[in-house]
Design a protein around this motif. Structure first.
Motif, mmCIF file in Angstrom:
data_model
loop_
_atom_site.group_PDB
_atom_site.id
_atom_site.type_symbol
_atom_site.label_atom_id
_atom_site.label_comp_id
_atom_site.label_asym_id
_atom_site.label_seq_id
_atom_site.Cartn_x
_atom_site.Cartn_y
_atom_site.Cartn_z
ATOM 1 N N GLU A 8 11.333 -13.838 -13.278
ATOM 2 C CA GLU A 8 10.565 -13.141 -12.258
ATOM 3 C C GLU A 8 9.286 -13.937 -12.002
ATOM 4 O O GLU A 8 8.659 -14.432 -12.939
ATOM 5 N N LEU A 9 8.898 -14.068 -10.755
ATOM 6 C CA LEU A 9 7.684 -14.821 -10.447
ATOM 7 C C LEU A 9 6.470 -14.048 -10.940
ATOM 8 O O LEU A 9 6.425 -12.830 -10.813
ATOM 9 N N LEU A 13 1.653 -15.420 -8.005
ATOM 10 C CA LEU A 13 2.438 -16.388 -7.252
ATOM 11 C C LEU A 13 3.304 -15.664 -6.223
ATOM 12 O O LEU A 13 3.422 -16.063 -5.075
ATOM 13 N N ALA A 14 3.877 -14.532 -6.657
ATOM 14 C CA ALA A 14 4.725 -13.753 -5.749
ATOM 15 C C ALA A 14 3.935 -13.314 -4.533
ATOM 16 O O ALA A 14 4.429 -13.354 -3.408
ATOM 17 N N LYS A 82 13.794 -21.416 -9.218
ATOM 18 C CA LYS A 82 13.375 -22.636 -8.518
ATOM 19 C C LYS A 82 11.877 -22.878 -8.508
ATOM 20 O O LYS A 82 11.415 -23.892 -8.005
ATOM 21 N N LEU A 83 11.146 -21.931 -9.008
ATOM 22 C CA LEU A 83 9.696 -22.009 -8.895
ATOM 23 C C LEU A 83 9.084 -21.395 -10.137
ATOM 24 O O LEU A 83 9.471 -20.322 -10.558
ATOM 25 N N ASN A 84 8.151 -22.073 -10.751
ATOM 26 C CA ASN A 84 7.499 -21.483 -11.912
ATOM 27 C C ASN A 84 6.002 -21.397 -11.763
ATOM 28 O O ASN A 84 5.361 -20.449 -12.150
ATOM 29 N N LEU A 95 15.725 -25.537 -1.399
ATOM 30 C CA LEU A 95 15.705 -24.827 -0.120
ATOM 31 C C LEU A 95 15.137 -23.423 -0.307
ATOM 32 O O LEU A 95 14.400 -22.910 0.509
ATOM 33 N N GLY A 96 15.530 -22.776 -1.405
ATOM 34 C CA GLY A 96 14.994 -21.445 -1.696
ATOM 35 C C GLY A 96 13.804 -21.576 -2.617
ATOM 36 O O GLY A 96 13.602 -22.615 -3.235
ATOM 37 N N PHE A 97 13.007 -20.538 -2.689
ATOM 38 C CA PHE A 97 11.903 -20.519 -3.640
ATOM 39 C C PHE A 97 11.275 -19.141 -3.748
ATOM 40 O O PHE A 97 10.478 -18.871 -4.614
ATOM 41 N N ARG A 98 11.693 -18.220 -2.869
ATOM 42 C CA ARG A 98 11.017 -16.926 -2.869
ATOM 43 C C ARG A 98 11.716 -15.910 -3.737
ATOM 44 O O ARG A 98 11.170 -14.861 -4.008
#
Ligand code: ADP
Ligand code: MG
Length: 574
Positions: A8-9, A13-14, A82-84, A95-98
């Protein structure tokens, strides 16, 4: 293959990537699922559609799959592998990150995900029913990879179901998305089936990328387009550009990709179009499939819910690079005295990234840019055929002043004032119809202000909402704006908010029916730095006819003035 884990972001960041709605029709589901398959490193992706997507959308891949312990997380909003960190957000390569596509899809359909990693003995399936809210996870069977199925889209949300178009129309949109995505990755094979019948089958390109170009745009384009391959200061532009003979009456074949991502970017469209100068008549659109590869840290894709818009740190140099490169490509074909229509296979790059790179110094051509806005005589005549009452565009003198031909006279038009008028007119009309479309901001903008203003904003929240402004009070002296009217999407949000708050204060909240607010909201929104293109001028002249202005008048203070050739002569003689 190492399986990236989903998490979970962190809340901060979220909140920075808080997006709006991404699923507005079946094709949007297809786009998100295709992107996930590409991010998972798939070599083969199959899209299976039933009843134009009304009944079912299924995307199946042979990518790395989802770790069995993460299956449930995949569906949670703001959960992504995809994102930390913040620095990942500044330099997105996936392509995704959200982490919200699957959650949004599951919210509007019956959802099934089946996934298996290479290492795992069995697959796991997760099903979710938005009506009952039930999630079921259980073992399943499939080869490594992932399948996501979304059925009965919008069944549970009648308000949205209304917007579903016919099966044929929705399937057309799906085909369009499929082709665009296929144009982004030549090394992946893509299959599209409809009601169990194969419709499109694109093989992965081994050594000749032109096969995919032919798949996507047809053999004629593949044969006749001009291959492009330029590099400048870390930017690379490659792909295929249709010459004038391949132009179309619609803008449907303008595929551009930035770092492999499908984008629809006005700045890029403009840069390509401008390379044609006036060799393309108005109403004709160039065709192209172009990839721009650029250091991701100088771009920002976190600007639009569907990630189709992109911001560049240095827009000007990207624009000029594209403009000058494509001009060169077009001129090269002409100066080689090649018939543009002829087949030039030996010039075509076989594979990218490849050799034969033209190294090339784009130069900002100020003078060129000016003459580019001058419309040729033939084209004027053509434009006069479709003329607005204020005439046909002739020349943009600068960002503000436009000259139009209104036989036998000429019209000087204040482009900015007219643009502002049109926006104000439309916003007012929508406001009165209570139908102002909003554009949610990805990142809410905050404004620090006094407690009395905060109180005014709270008191008028409803009126502001009708005007398209979603304001929230987030602290005793801080207002946050979450959405603005879509018509004003180009406006500077802080300035807009400031103007509204100031106006509320000035009038002590006696804003009447919002007219004053409308006026301050649209103040200055027509201001621009670049000179308008011919099609922008034409478009504005046309829409002016559809407003409340009497465009048959010869003079409208602050907006336009008609001058005869005699009057021009007098200006010289006096
Ligand atoms: P995002 O792509 O922005 O991360 P999504 O909601 O689209 O968010 O997907 C959530 C997560 O589920 C992804 O980060 C990824 O780890 C996993 N996932 C989704 N689709 C696939 C797929 N086809 N193959 C492997 N993993 C997937
Ligand atoms: Mg995704």
């Amino acid at each position: 293959m190492k399986i990236p884990r989903i998490a979970e972001l962190p809340a901060t960041l979220a909140s920075q990537i808080a997006a709006g709605e991404v699923i507005e029709r079946p094709a949007a589901v297809v786009k998100e699922l295709l992107e996930n398959s590409i991010d998972a490193g798939a070599d083969n992706v199959t899209v299976s559609i039933t009843d134009g997507g009304h009944k079912q959308i299924s995307v199946s891949d042979d990518g790395h799959g989802i770790h069995p312990s993460d299956i449930e997380l995949a569906l949670r909003r703001h959960s992504t592998s995809k994102l930390n960190t913040q620095s990942d957000l500044d330099c997105i390569t996936s392509l995704g990150f959200r982490g919200e596509a699957l959650a949004s899809i599951a919210a509007v359909s019956r959802f099934l995900l089946v996934s298996r990693t290479e290492q795992s003995d069995s697959a796991w399936s997760l099903s979710f029913d938005p009506v009952s809210g039930n999630t079921i996870v259980k073992p399943a069977a499939r080869s490594p990879g992932t399948t996501v199925e979304a059925s009965d889209i919008f069944q549970a949300t009648p308000a949205r179901r209304k917007f579903l178009r016919s099966r044929t129309t929705e399937f057309l949109h799906i085909t369009e998305v499929f082709k665009r995505v296929a144009g982004s990755r030549f090394d992946i094979s893509f299959t599209l089936t409809h009601n169990n019948k194969p419709v499109l089958r694109y093989r992965a390109c081994q050594d000749d990328m032109i096969e995919r170009v032919a798949d996507v745009f047809g053999q004629k384009f593949a044969n006749q387009s001009i291959p492009v391959n330029y590099e400048f200061r870390g930017m690379r532009l490659w792909g295929w550009l249709g010459g004038g003979n391949l132009s179309r009456s619609q803008s449907d074949r303008q595929f551009c990709f930035v770092n492999g991502r499908v984008v629809r970017d006005k700045k890029i469209f403009h840069a390509v179009r401008s390379a044609f100068a006036d060799s393309l008549p108005t109403g004709r659109y160039p065709t192209y499939l172009l990839h721009l590869d650029i250091d991701p840290s100088v771009t920002d894709i976190n600007v639009h819910p569907t990630k189709s818009e992109i911001r560049f740190r240095d827009t000007r140099s990207v624009h000029d690079f594209i403009h000058v490169s494509l001009r060169d490509a077009l001129e090269a074909v002409q100066s080689l005295d090649l018939n543009v229509i002829g087949d030039v296979p030996e010039n075509r790059p076989k594979a990218f990234p490849g050799h034969h790179v033209h190294s090339h110094q784009p130069q900002v051509q100020e003078a060129g840019a000016f003459y580019q806005n001058l419309v040729s005589r033939e084209r004027q005549d053509e434009l006069l055929d479709q003329r607005a009452r204020l005439g046909a565009p002739l020349l943009a003198l600068n960002a503000r002043i436009v000259l139009a031909r209104r036989d036998p006279d000429y019209v000087l038009l204040n482009y900015q004032a007219a643009t502002e008028y049109v926006l104000r007119y439309r916003l007012r009309r929508d406001y009165l119809n209570k139908s102002v479309r909003q554009r949610p901001l990805l990142v809410p903008v905050h404004l620090e202000t006094g407690p009395s203003e905060v109180e005014l904003v709270e008191r008028h929240a409803e009126l502001l909402e009708t005007l398209g402004l979603s304001l929230r009070v987030v602290a005793a002296d801080v207002i946050s704006i979450k959405a603005i009217p879509a018509l004003l999407e180009e406006a500077d949000v802080k300035t807009l908010l400031r103007a509204v708050v100031d106006e509320l204060r000035r009038s002590g909240g006696n804003t009447g029916p919002g007219e004053r607010l409308l006026a301050v909201m649209t103040q200055g929104v027509g201001t621009r730095k670049d000179t308008p293109s011919v099609s922008e001028m034409q478009n504005l002249l046309n829409v002016l006819d559809d407003t409340a202005l009497d465009t048959t008048q010869r003079h409208h203070k602050g907006m336009w003035r008609t001058l005869s050739v005699d009057e021009f002569s007098k200006l010289i003689d006096d």
